[in-house]
Structures are given as C-alpha cells and as structure tokens.
Design a protein around this motif. Structure first.
Motif, PDB file in Angstrom:
ATOM      1  N   LEU A 192      26.766 -40.385   2.316  1.00 31.81           N
ATOM      2  CA  LEU A 192      25.634 -41.197   2.737  1.00 31.81           C
ATOM      3  C   LEU A 192      24.922 -40.443   3.853  1.00 31.81           C
ATOM      4  CD1 LEU A 192      24.115 -43.837   2.441  1.00 31.81           C
ATOM      5  CD2 LEU A 192      25.672 -44.872   4.087  1.00 31.81           C
ATOM      6  N   GLY A 196      19.732 -40.880   2.169  1.00 38.75           N
ATOM      7  CA  GLY A 196      20.378 -41.881   1.317  1.00 38.75           C
ATOM      8  C   GLY A 196      21.678 -41.321   0.755  1.00 38.75           C
ATOM      9  N   GLN A 314      21.457 -45.721   6.693  1.00 38.82           N
ATOM     10  CA  GLN A 314      20.570 -44.598   6.364  1.00 38.82           C
ATOM     11  C   GLN A 314      19.514 -44.400   7.449  1.00 38.82           C
ATOM     12  OE1 GLN A 314      18.747 -44.803   2.466  1.00 38.82           O
ATOM     13  NE2 GLN A 314      17.258 -43.217   2.975  1.00 38.82           N
ATOM     14  N   ASN A 318      19.057 -41.148   9.785  1.00 36.00           N
ATOM     15  CA  ASN A 318      17.770 -40.458   9.851  1.00 36.00           C
ATOM     16  C   ASN A 318      17.341 -40.270  11.309  1.00 36.00           C
ATOM     17  OD1 ASN A 318      15.398 -39.321   8.574  1.00 36.00           O
ATOM     18  ND2 ASN A 318      14.312 -41.121   9.303  1.00 36.00           N
TER      19      ASN A 318
END
Length: 353
Positions: A192, A196, A314, A318
């Motif tokens: 993960l 994504g 996610q 990020n």
C-alpha cells in the motif's frame, strides 16, 4: 552482450502491524552485502538504480527491491549470479549486516554531504523529519483499525466455509502439481503506497508455465489453501518463493514453486490478465448459503469503513512522500554527486572482484 533481465518486487510494506520488511532474511547468508547509510536525498536510491542498470547492461540478471512508499524508487538490488545485494539501510527499521567485515559492509553516503549547509538548514530538516515521524504513526494507527475491520469482514465469509471441501481441494491440487532442493524466499506481492495498492504479481508470475488463480471473497480460505499447499510442496523438497500480502504479512497473495514454474495466486482485488493455460478456481464452491449474505457484506458499514481507512492511509503515505521529497531536495542540494558517482564505480569493481 545481451542485456540481463530486470525484475521488480516489494520486500517491505506498511502493514496492519506496522512497517514490515523481509530484507534481513533475504540478505542472510549472501556472499556479499553492501548496506548504504545516509539521510533522505544522500543518493542511496540513485546509486542502487544506476548500479543495477549498469550490471544489467553487462548481462547480469537484476532484481530491484522496490520502496514501500514510492513504487518507482528502489530500496535494494539483488544480483543472483554474484550472490550479492546492495540495500538502503536507513529504512524505518534500520538494516545492519549480519556479518560485518568481509561479507557485510556499511557505506556511509552522508560523507558526501556538506555539513556546514546542514547546520544552516537544521531547523527545516528537523521540522520535516518530525512531520514524517508523526504521519508515520498516524498511518500505523489507521492500518491497525483497518486490520480489525478486515478481520470482522473475513469472519462473516468464513462462517460459510465447508472444511471438508477445502481439504479435498488441497489434496486434488497436490496430486495435480511435483522435484528437489528445499529453499525458500519471502517477499511482498503488493504494498500500500502513496499511489494506492501496487503489485507486480502479473509480471512476477508471467514466466510460470502454469498459474492456479483462486477467486473469491475475503475469508473464503484462498490464502489458507495456498499456505497449506506451500507446506506440502516444501516438505517434498521443492524450492518455494512466498509473496505475502502488503496489508497483512501473515496472509499469502502468491507462492511460486520454482522447480515446476507453477504459481498459486490469491486474486483478491488484483487485476490479472488471465491466460489460456491458467486454472481459475472459484472459492465460492466451498461456501455454503453465502450468496444470501454477499450483498449485505458489500453494503455493510464495516466494508465502507475499511475502504475509507485505506483511502486515509494512502493520503497519509502521499503526504509522507511529499515531506520526504522536500527532505531529499534539502540534502541532495548539499551532496557532492561527483564523489557519489565515483563511489558507485568503486562499488561496481568491488562487486565484480
């Protein structure tokens, strides 16, 4: 000279139990291990990538161990013909050599960074490192919550399992699938990431002569059957490569029986290009009275909460990636890349020796 094949695989992942890596197991017993140390932006990934590409051009088969947060960045390089690995030793779980000296060498890339410039930018560096650590903790908390919900969802499906059919399926597959030399390696089939959930299952298994693809909902014993078959063939002396779930390291997404070039795959939500010689196994055949409950599971609050938590994870990854990029820019602006390139050439010569 023909260019050597390059393959990619995850060796680390952010899982429901925190950051997990198989790198210490993979480097144990190798002839040579070079561990790169240094802050983000000190050139570890650049050195690994360029060295791998150079070795590939010289005909060596290269296996890049991909970063768990940035799927385009390598955390390690494995050269099978030379029984050698070069890895990033500054992961969330620090990596050190099993046998320092002749078989394990630490290379400090921090030596090529201007210390005066670091002191000038100390406040900004400390702020970014603090943000990465804080967001990392939040990511682990979200993944832990998602793991609890995922387990509840699997339990609903598992209530409908017919264990006699499961045992029969294992026996039939053992009889269908057969050679020597016990040895195993563990990787992650997926991770993960900030992009994504990313996986290389289709690429990794592309060379297999046959693939058994298990389809069915979470909790339908796909991973259980794959693990059971792995145990059976391992006991018979086959070489097995294990590819674990990037979300749950105890769960198997795929194994490859190397002697037979056969893959067993838990398709889950993975998009696979099914080929004519693939064998697709429908796990709903071992579930009883499941169809009536299937729709309610997909519409349940637990299912929605799980999906929401994964999206939050996610987003955090990020954000961590962006902070790390900023941190890398700071450090790389003070790095002497000519000396770094010189070090790469020295390392290549040492590996070749």
């Amino acid at each position: 000279m023909a260019k050597g094949k390059i393959s990619y695989v995850f060796t680390s992942s952010y899982t429901k139990t925190g950051f997990y890596t198989f790198i210490p197991e993979l480097i144990a017993g190798l002839r040579q291990v070079f561990i790169l140390k240094g802050p983000a932006g000190s050139g570890k990934s650049t050195l690994i990538r360029l060295l791998g590409e150079t070795m590939s051009e010289q005909g060596y088969e290269i296996e890049f161990w991909v970063s768990a947060i940035e799927p385009l960045t390598p955390d390690g390089l494995y050269i099978a013909q030379l029984d050698t690995a070069i890895i990033n030793g500054s992961l969330p779980i620090p990596i050190d050599p099993h046998y320092p000296g002749g078989m394990g060498e630490i290379i400090n890339l921090g030596e090529f960074i201007d210390k005066t410039s670091i002191q000038i930018n100390r406040e900004r560096i400390e702020k970014l490192i603090g943000e990465v650590a804080s967001k990392g903790k939040k990511t682990y908390t979200l993944l832990k919550q998602a793991g609890i919900i995922r387990q509840d969802i699997k339990k609903i499906t598992a209530r409908h399992l017919n264990m006699e059919k499961i045992e029969g399926m294992v026996k039939n597959l053992v009889g269908e699938i057969l050679a020597d030399q016990p040895r195993e390696k563990h990787y992650f089939a997926s991770a993960l990431t900030a992009e994504g959930m990313v996986n290389y299952i289709d690429d990794i298994s592309a060379a297999c002569l046959k693939r058994y693809i298990f389809k069915g909902p979470a909790g339908s014993a796909k991973s259980t059957i794959i693990r059971e078959l792995a145990s059976v063939f391992s006991d018979k002396g086959f070489i097995i490569k294990y590819y674990h779930s990037g979300f749950d390291p105890e769960s198997l997404d795929m194994i490859i029986i190397c002697n037979l070039e056969i893959a067993l795959i838990d398709s889950g939500n993975i998009q696979l290009s099914v080929r004519p010689w693939d064998v697709v196994i429908d796990m709903t055949t071992v579930l009883e009275d499941y169809e009536a409950e299937k729709a309610s599971i997909l519409k349940s609050e637990s299912y929605r909460n799980f999906e929401t938590l994964i999206l939050e994870v996610q987003a955090e990854l990020n954000s961590i990636r962006n902070d790390l990029k900023s941190l890398k820019k700071v450090y790389s602006s003070f790095t002497d890349f000519e000396k770094l390139d010189e070090k790469r050439r020295e390392l290549r010569m040492e590996i070749m020796r």
